[in-house]
Design a protein around this motif. Structure first.
Motif, PDB file in Angstrom:
ATOM      1  N   HIS A 187      -1.144 -12.086  -0.647  1.00 29.52           N
ATOM      2  CA  HIS A 187      -0.223 -11.755  -1.726  1.00 29.52           C
ATOM      3  C   HIS A 187       0.379 -10.364  -1.509  1.00 29.52           C
ATOM      4  O   HIS A 187       1.598 -10.169  -1.629  1.00 29.52           O
ATOM      5  CB  HIS A 187      -0.964 -11.808  -3.064  1.00 29.52           C
ATOM      6  CG  HIS A 187      -0.103 -11.520  -4.253  1.00 29.52           C
ATOM      7  ND1 HIS A 187       0.494 -12.516  -4.998  1.00 29.52           N
ATOM      8  CD2 HIS A 187       0.270 -10.353  -4.833  1.00 29.52           C
ATOM      9  CE1 HIS A 187       1.186 -11.975  -5.978  1.00 29.52           C
ATOM     10  NE2 HIS A 187       1.056 -10.661  -5.905  1.00 29.52           N
ATOM     11  N   VAL A 188      -0.470  -9.399  -1.175  1.00 27.31           N
ATOM     12  CA  VAL A 188      -0.007  -8.027  -0.980  1.00 27.31           C
ATOM     13  C   VAL A 188       0.862  -7.919   0.267  1.00 27.31           C
ATOM     14  O   VAL A 188       1.924  -7.278   0.248  1.00 27.31           O
ATOM     15  CB  VAL A 188      -1.204  -7.058  -0.897  1.00 27.31           C
ATOM     16  CG1 VAL A 188      -0.737  -5.657  -0.477  1.00 27.31           C
ATOM     17  CG2 VAL A 188      -1.914  -6.987  -2.240  1.00 27.31           C
ATOM     18  N   ASP A 189       0.437  -8.550   1.369  1.00 25.57           N
ATOM     19  CA  ASP A 189       1.197  -8.470   2.615  1.00 25.57           C
ATOM     20  C   ASP A 189       2.611  -9.038   2.449  1.00 25.57           C
ATOM     21  O   ASP A 189       3.551  -8.581   3.100  1.00 25.57           O
ATOM     22  CB  ASP A 189       0.474  -9.227   3.731  1.00 25.57           C
ATOM     23  CG  ASP A 189      -0.743  -8.472   4.238  1.00 25.57           C
ATOM     24  OD1 ASP A 189      -0.866  -7.272   3.931  1.00 25.57           O
ATOM     25  OD2 ASP A 189      -1.587  -9.090   4.919  1.00 25.57           O
ATOM     26  N   ALA A 190       2.766 -10.034   1.585  1.00 28.36           N
ATOM     27  CA  ALA A 190       4.085 -10.643   1.375  1.00 28.36           C
ATOM     28  C   ALA A 190       5.010  -9.738   0.561  1.00 28.36           C
ATOM     29  O   ALA A 190       6.231  -9.936   0.560  1.00 28.36           O
ATOM     30  CB  ALA A 190       3.931 -11.976   0.660  1.00 28.36           C
ATOM     31  N   ARG A 191       4.432  -8.721  -0.099  1.00 27.72           N
ATOM     32  CA  ARG A 191       5.227  -7.889  -1.005  1.00 27.72           C
ATOM     33  C   ARG A 191       5.227  -6.403  -0.663  1.00 27.72           C
ATOM     34  O   ARG A 191       6.065  -5.668  -1.163  1.00 27.72           O
ATOM     35  CB  ARG A 191       4.704  -8.056  -2.446  1.00 27.72           C
ATOM     36  CG  ARG A 191       4.956  -9.439  -3.002  1.00 27.72           C
ATOM     37  CD  ARG A 191       4.090  -9.717  -4.223  1.00 27.72           C
ATOM     38  NE  ARG A 191       4.403 -11.014  -4.809  1.00 27.72           N
ATOM     39  CZ  ARG A 191       3.947 -12.167  -4.324  1.00 27.72           C
ATOM     40  NH1 ARG A 191       3.162 -12.167  -3.254  1.00 27.72           N
ATOM     41  NH2 ARG A 191       4.283 -13.309  -4.909  1.00 27.72           N
ATOM     42  N   ARG A 192       4.302  -5.976   0.181  1.00 27.14           N
ATOM     43  CA  ARG A 192       4.228  -4.555   0.497  1.00 27.14           C
ATOM     44  C   ARG A 192       5.369  -4.172   1.438  1.00 27.14           C
ATOM     45  O   ARG A 192       5.971  -5.034   2.088  1.00 27.14           O
ATOM     46  CB  ARG A 192       2.877  -4.199   1.114  1.00 27.14           C
ATOM     47  CG  ARG A 192       2.741  -4.563   2.571  1.00 27.14           C
ATOM     48  CD  ARG A 192       1.555  -3.826   3.200  1.00 27.14           C
ATOM     49  NE  ARG A 192       0.300  -4.503   2.982  1.00 27.14           N
ATOM     50  CZ  ARG A 192      -0.868  -3.887   3.060  1.00 27.14           C
ATOM     51  NH1 ARG A 192      -0.913  -2.598   3.318  1.00 27.14           N
ATOM     52  NH2 ARG A 192      -1.991  -4.554   2.877  1.00 27.14           N
TER      53      ARG A 192
END
Length: 328
Positions: A187-192
């Motif tokens: 989730h974070v990798d897709a948005r960071r």
């Protein structure tokens, strides 16, 4: 953020009580108090960083540390094999409780909510892992996680705890924690932010942005803003701010120029380090008006975060110690 440090195991499975069979009196009580205080002070900056990364609020993080201290003073230290791990566990559990309460408060928050910016020392910027873990851009992404996902992600990715250790802190099985960690990381990798940008490059972009808005240079702003830049401003219902994010270079540039056009206002700004990354402090007629943090990609600003809520600017006057490691 990479979990590549070897730290002591967080292996206590429950928070022990005092366990004393007789009252603590005299010098024995003094020694116990001294030992407990010494341990808490040694780990305090680490515990604050854990709480802040989970909550995004320094004020709430301080409250969590107070609750942690009160709980810690009731613990029989002879039953604690790893004081650091035990303190992190208390802090995590108190942070989870407070995070759920904060999420209810945010539902009534006026406008967009941004993390509380912290003035940080230069050594925070020099620690790449720490600077990334507390950056405004990543902290905003963490807001999209559930409380448990956020706790697991922070403990695993920033502080390098094992799945077994985290399980003891969040009250889940190691298998469940492993799944939560995987889901949260995706989730974070897709948005960071997609790129790692050196601080000197960020400062150069900020300087161009600063010159453009101080001179009301619309074209200069368009040159430094990415085409799909997103501006998020947080006034907390106290200061004027856009009620929702603004997307697109032209819309953002016109919003900035329009907001700076007030008659009789002397606007100044200065470079600083906020949350371990280059930022700007804006002053109106000499008084702090807000903090601007940015996310830079391809030498342009892709994310612009403007915190104006006065309640969130109390940590700009003095440096806040942050660390991923204890002092012992």
């Amino acid at each position: 953020m990479k979990a590549n440090r070897q730290e002591p195991a967080m292996n206590e499975r429950s928070e022990p009580t005092t366990g004393a069979t007789e009252p603590l009196v005299g010098s024995r009580m003094d020694r116990r108090m001294d030992s407990a205080t010494e341990a808490f002070v040694a780990h305090r900056s680490l515990l604050f960083t854990v709480a802040y990364e989970m909550l995004g609020s320094a004020a709430d993080a301080e409250d969590v540390l107070q609750e942690t201290w009160l709980r810690w003073m009731k613990v029989d230290l002879e039953q604690v094999r790893d004081q650091r791990a035990f303190l992190v566990r208390i802090t995590t559990r108190r942070s989870l409780d407070r995070l759920r309460t904060m999420n209810r408060r945010k539902e009534d928050y006026v406008g967009s909510w941004l993390p509380e910016p912290l003035l940080t020392a230069p050594d925070v910027a020099e620690d790449v892992e720490l600077a990334e873990s507390v950056s405004m851009a990543l902290m905003i992404v963490l807001e999209t996680l559930s409380p448990t996902e956020r706790a697991v992600f922070v403990l695993r990715e920033a502080f390098g705890f094992s799945h077994d250790e985290i399980a003891a802190a969040v009250g889940k099985s190691p298998a469940a924690v492993r799944q939560i960690a995987h889901r949260a990381r995706e989730h974070v990798d897709a948005r960071r932010p997609r790129q790692e940008v050196a601080p000197n490059q960020v400062r150069a972009v900020l300087a161009s942005f600063q010159r453009a808005y101080e001179t009301r240079d619309l074209q200069g702003l368009l040159d430094v803003l990415a085409p799909q830049v997103v501006l998020i401003s947080d006034g907390g219902g106290v200061k004027q701010a856009s009620p929702r994010p603004i997307t697109g270079a032209e819309k953002v540039a016109r919003f900035i120029v329009g907001g700076l056009g007030k008659a009789g206002v002397v606007l100044t700004s200065e470079h600083t380090v906020v949350n371990g990354n280059p930022a700007l402090v804006l002053r109106v007629n000499g008084e702090i008006d807000g903090v601007i943090a940015v996310d830079v990609e391809d030498a342009r600003i892709a994310g612009l975060y403007y915190v104006r809520n006065p309640e969130k600017l109390t940590r700009i006057g003095s440096e806040t110690p942050l660390t991923l490691r204890s002092t012992r």
